[in-house]
Design a protein around this motif. Structure first.
Motif, PDB file in Angstrom:
ATOM      1  N   TYR A 132       0.856  -1.190   0.000  1.00 29.72           N
ATOM      2  CA  TYR A 132       0.000   0.000   0.000  1.00 29.72           C
ATOM      3  C   TYR A 132       0.889   1.236   0.000  1.00 29.72           C
ATOM      4  O   TYR A 132       1.966   1.245   0.601  1.00 29.72           O
ATOM      5  CB  TYR A 132      -0.905   0.050   1.230  1.00 29.72           C
ATOM      6  N   SER A 133       0.412   2.290  -0.640  1.00 33.03           N
ATOM      7  CA  SER A 133       1.090   3.582  -0.600  1.00 33.03           C
ATOM      8  C   SER A 133       0.314   4.539   0.284  1.00 33.03           C
ATOM      9  O   SER A 133      -0.918   4.622   0.190  1.00 33.03           O
ATOM     10  CB  SER A 133       1.191   4.177  -2.012  1.00 33.03           C
ATOM     11  N   GLN A 134       1.027   5.260   1.139  1.00 32.31           N
ATOM     12  CA  GLN A 134       0.361   6.257   1.972  1.00 32.31           C
ATOM     13  C   GLN A 134      -0.163   7.418   1.136  1.00 32.31           C
ATOM     14  O   GLN A 134      -1.006   8.181   1.588  1.00 32.31           O
ATOM     15  CB  GLN A 134       1.318   6.769   3.053  1.00 32.31           C
ATOM     16  N   ARG A 135       0.337   7.540  -0.109  1.00 33.38           N
ATOM     17  CA  ARG A 135      -0.048   8.652  -0.969  1.00 33.38           C
ATOM     18  C   ARG A 135      -1.046   8.242  -2.048  1.00 33.38           C
ATOM     19  O   ARG A 135      -1.279   8.975  -2.994  1.00 33.38           O
ATOM     20  CB  ARG A 135       1.205   9.249  -1.614  1.00 33.38           C
ATOM     21  N   ASP A 136      -1.665   7.069  -1.878  1.00 28.68           N
ATOM     22  CA  ASP A 136      -2.693   6.636  -2.814  1.00 28.68           C
ATOM     23  C   ASP A 136      -3.811   7.682  -2.850  1.00 28.68           C
ATOM     24  O   ASP A 136      -4.237   8.190  -1.813  1.00 28.68           O
ATOM     25  CB  ASP A 136      -3.244   5.276  -2.362  1.00 28.68           C
ATOM     26  N   GLN A 137      -4.294   8.000  -4.060  1.00 32.37           N
ATOM     27  CA  GLN A 137      -5.311   9.039  -4.204  1.00 32.37           C
ATOM     28  C   GLN A 137      -6.605   8.716  -3.479  1.00 32.37           C
ATOM     29  O   GLN A 137      -7.383   9.606  -3.171  1.00 32.37           O
ATOM     30  CB  GLN A 137      -5.594   9.284  -5.689  1.00 32.37           C
ATOM     31  N   ARG A 138      -6.831   7.436  -3.158  1.00 33.44           N
ATOM     32  CA  ARG A 138      -8.075   7.062  -2.482  1.00 33.44           C
ATOM     33  C   ARG A 138      -8.095   7.516  -1.023  1.00 33.44           C
ATOM     34  O   ARG A 138      -9.168   7.693  -0.448  1.00 33.44           O
ATOM     35  CB  ARG A 138      -8.279   5.550  -2.560  1.00 33.44           C
ATOM     36  N   TRP A 139      -6.931   7.675  -0.414  1.00 34.45           N
ATOM     37  CA  TRP A 139      -6.894   8.085   0.993  1.00 34.45           C
ATOM     38  C   TRP A 139      -5.775   9.080   1.319  1.00 34.45           C
ATOM     39  O   TRP A 139      -5.661   9.547   2.438  1.00 34.45           O
ATOM     40  CB  TRP A 139      -6.734   6.859   1.896  1.00 34.45           C
TER      41      TRP A 139
ATOM     42  N   ALA B 278      -2.913  -7.042   6.356  1.00 30.55           N
ATOM     43  CA  ALA B 278      -3.381  -7.698   5.134  1.00 30.55           C
ATOM     44  C   ALA B 278      -2.635  -9.012   4.910  1.00 30.55           C
ATOM     45  O   ALA B 278      -3.217 -10.001   4.449  1.00 30.55           O
ATOM     46  CB  ALA B 278      -3.201  -6.764   3.941  1.00 30.55           C
ATOM     47  N   TYR B 279      -1.345  -9.032   5.242  1.00 31.66           N
ATOM     48  CA  TYR B 279      -0.541 -10.252   5.102  1.00 31.66           C
ATOM     49  C   TYR B 279      -1.089 -11.367   5.989  1.00 31.66           C
ATOM     50  O   TYR B 279      -1.338 -12.489   5.524  1.00 31.66           O
ATOM     51  CB  TYR B 279       0.905  -9.948   5.465  1.00 31.66           C
ATOM     52  N   TYR B 280      -1.298 -11.070   7.278  1.00 28.91           N
ATOM     53  CA  TYR B 280      -1.770 -12.094   8.186  1.00 28.91           C
ATOM     54  C   TYR B 280      -3.216 -12.496   7.908  1.00 28.91           C
ATOM     55  O   TYR B 280      -3.643 -13.596   8.270  1.00 28.91           O
ATOM     56  CB  TYR B 280      -1.625 -11.628   9.636  1.00 28.91           C
ATOM     57  N   ALA B 281      -3.978 -11.614   7.255  1.00 25.59           N
ATOM     58  CA  ALA B 281      -5.369 -11.933   6.919  1.00 25.59           C
ATOM     59  C   ALA B 281      -5.489 -12.708   5.614  1.00 25.59           C
ATOM     60  O   ALA B 281      -6.599 -13.006   5.170  1.00 25.59           O
ATOM     61  CB  ALA B 281      -6.189 -10.647   6.830  1.00 25.59           C
ATOM     62  N   GLY B 282      -4.347 -13.022   4.984  1.00 29.97           N
ATOM     63  CA  GLY B 282      -4.375 -13.820   3.775  1.00 29.97           C
ATOM     64  C   GLY B 282      -4.403 -13.024   2.490  1.00 29.97           C
ATOM     65  O   GLY B 282      -4.695 -13.585   1.428  1.00 29.97           O
ATOM     66  N   GLY B 283      -4.109 -11.714   2.539  1.00 26.53           N
ATOM     67  CA  GLY B 283      -4.041 -10.927   1.312  1.00 26.53           C
ATOM     68  C   GLY B 283      -4.785  -9.615   1.357  1.00 26.53           C
ATOM     69  O   GLY B 283      -4.448  -8.676   0.643  1.00 26.53           O
ATOM     70  N   SER B 284      -5.820  -9.526   2.177  1.00 28.42           N
ATOM     71  CA  SER B 284      -6.560  -8.268   2.284  1.00 28.42           C
ATOM     72  C   SER B 284      -7.237  -8.176   3.650  1.00 28.42           C
ATOM     73  O   SER B 284      -7.657  -9.182   4.216  1.00 28.42           O
ATOM     74  CB  SER B 284      -7.608  -8.155   1.166  1.00 28.42           C
ATOM     75  N   PHE B 285      -7.301  -6.951   4.156  1.00 32.37           N
ATOM     76  CA  PHE B 285      -7.993  -6.696   5.413  1.00 32.37           C
ATOM     77  C   PHE B 285      -8.588  -5.304   5.305  1.00 32.37           C
ATOM     78  O   PHE B 285      -9.492  -5.074   4.507  1.00 32.37           O
ATOM     79  CB  PHE B 285      -7.028  -6.841   6.604  1.00 32.37           C
ATOM     80  N   LEU B 286      -8.071  -4.330   6.037  1.00 34.06           N
ATOM     81  CA  LEU B 286      -8.476  -2.938   5.904  1.00 34.06           C
ATOM     82  C   LEU B 286      -7.404  -2.196   5.122  1.00 34.06           C
ATOM     83  O   LEU B 286      -6.231  -2.252   5.493  1.00 34.06           O
ATOM     84  CB  LEU B 286      -8.649  -2.287   7.285  1.00 34.06           C
ATOM     85  N   ASP B 287      -7.777  -1.515   4.034  1.00 36.58           N
ATOM     86  CA  ASP B 287      -6.784  -0.695   3.350  1.00 36.58           C
ATOM     87  C   ASP B 287      -6.432   0.496   4.252  1.00 36.58           C
ATOM     88  O   ASP B 287      -7.123   0.744   5.252  1.00 36.58           O
ATOM     89  CB  ASP B 287      -7.275  -0.256   1.972  1.00 36.58           C
ATOM     90  N   PRO B 288      -5.349   1.232   3.968  1.00 35.93           N
ATOM     91  CA  PRO B 288      -4.939   2.314   4.875  1.00 35.93           C
ATOM     92  C   PRO B 288      -6.030   3.342   5.151  1.00 35.93           C
ATOM     93  O   PRO B 288      -6.120   3.873   6.262  1.00 35.93           O
ATOM     94  CB  PRO B 288      -3.749   2.946   4.139  1.00 35.93           C
TER      95      PRO B 288
END
Length: 419
Positions: free
Chosen positions: A72-79, A117-127
């Motif tokens: 994940y990027s902290q600078r993703d336009q979604r958040w 996300a790693y421990y959840a198998g690939g996805s959990f809460l995005d940043p």
């Protein structure tokens, strides 16, 4: 002089982060001489290194395959422009906001989101969702060294509702042998880098493996994959935060010894500085990277558009910052050649951080004479240096049609009625 004083004041404020959020942990009883060959972490007081477990020390020279930690990027336009916790300080590059954002200071919660996300198998809460969860569940704490208004320090051990079930926070460590042992057993870590490096603040990255003596990392400050910073040297890592929990099935199957952790993990002699503001230069004397840009689209008036003579219109280009730093204040879009269609010769450019898209709009008017017309524009830095591609608009101008139109049908009807 006033501008210089303000800059020095800001630098002093941000450098206070280095000593904020410490843990106050003490060495374990009986800790003695450092293990031979253990790399020194930057910032260790008095050159003290702490001993490695004998079974883990041999891993220091070995390569460790990168664990499949989602990026994940902290600078993703979604958040990226979302407020970090309730932090009220305006330290961000999102020009429409007046508070600290995920893009500027969200390296730690973004790294936590990758781990989860790693421990959840690939996805959990995005940043973005993780930031909202922490806000709703008192998962942020006050961070006076960074901001006197609001809570913007993500907790090391966040609320249970914001992380996968069964995941346990083990605390911080400075021992690289412990880090190698964790990676060997399938457990990534969040490392703090940048401590003691001039012009940089403590920054969080996720350590996922080891190659050629360096650690392979997911760095949340770099946006597009493959992100620029993929390795750090052992000396760059000051300390790291450890986690354990049930491993993803594919990882557990490849690691027969998965889950084994040192019984007595080495305790740090002092707290790990809390990461806050990303891989961001703050030294007044530090050289800045040359600005870069890339064309991404024409939101309005695409090439080949036909417009009548004398018509006002707004031309827009979408441009992405492809450099390593935000475009400096005072950057402008300037007419460089071709027809002078713009109402002005130059327009200011909105702030854009690395990887961020900006829409550049120029008010224009078509010429009075018909024909094919082209106008060329270029981004120009405050010092007058042009950068990025030439942005142009190509239109076909048609003769202007008179607004007055004879209504012959009404004229003919009036003649018939009159006859």
């Amino acid at each position: 002089m006033a501008r210089w004083a303000a800059r020095v004041k800001r630098v002093a404020l941000l450098l206070g982060l280095i000593w904020a959020g410490t843990f106050g942990l003490q060495p374990t009883a009986g800790a003695a001489a450092p293990a031979a060959g253990l790399p020194q972490a930057l910032g260790v007081q008095g050159g003290v290194a702490w001993p490695a477990a004998p079974e883990a020390a041999a891993l220091l020279a070995a390569d460790l395959a990168a664990l499949p930690v989602p990026y994940y990027s902290q600078r993703d336009q979604r958040w990226g422009c979302s407020q970090l916790g309730t932090c009220g300080c305006n330290l961000n590059g999102c020009t429409t906001e007046s508070f600290t954002t995920m893009a500027d200071a969200g390296c730690y919660p973004t790294s936590q989101a990758m781990i989860f996300a790693y421990y959840a198998g690939g996805s959990f809460l995005d940043p973005g969702a993780y930031n909202e969860c922490l806000r709703a569940n008192q998962g942020y704490t006050a961070f006076p060294a960074a901001c006197s208004s609001g809570a913007c320090g993500a907790l090391d051990d966040p609320p249970a509702g914001c992380r996968p079930a069964g995941l346990q926070y083990l605390g911080p460590s400075l021992d690289k042998a412990v880090l190698d042992e964790d990676l060997h057993n399938g457990h990534p870590a969040i490392a703090v880098v940048g401590v003691g490096v001039p012009g940089r603040l403590p920054h969080a990255v996720v350590v996922v493996g080891k190659r050629g003596g360096n650690y392979v990392v997911n760095d949340p400050f770099y946006g597009a994959a493959p992100h620029s910073r993929s390795e750090v040297s052992p000396g760059e890592i000051y300390g790291f935060h450890r986690w354990t929990g049930p491993l993803p099935g594919s990882v557990a199957a490849a690691l027969p010894q998965a889950g084994a952790l040192p019984q007595q993990p080495a305790a740090p002699p002092q707290g790990i500085p809390r990461p806050f503001a990303g891989d961001q230069a703050v030294s007044a004397s530090a050289p800045s990277a040359a600005p870069r840009a890339a064309y991404a689209g024409d939101p309005t008036v695409p090439d080949g558009t036909t417009l009548p003579a004398g018509r006002a219109f707004a031309k827009a280009w979408t441009v992405i910052n492809r450099g390593e730093a935000a475009w400096p204040v005072g950057t402008r879009l300037e007419h460089v050649s071709g027809a002078p269609l713009g109402e002005r010769e130059a327009v200011p450019v909105p702030a854009a951080r690395p990887g961020q898209a900006a829409t550049l709009v120029v008010p224009m008017r078509t010429p009075k004479s018909p024909g094919a017309v082209r106008s060329d524009w270029r981004l120009v830095a405050p010092d007058g240096t042009p950068f990025g591609p030439t942005l142009y608009v190509e239109i076909t101008v048609t003769p202007r049609v008179s607004r007055f139109q004879n209504n012959w049908s009404m004229f003919e009807q009036a003649c018939r009625h009159g006859g």
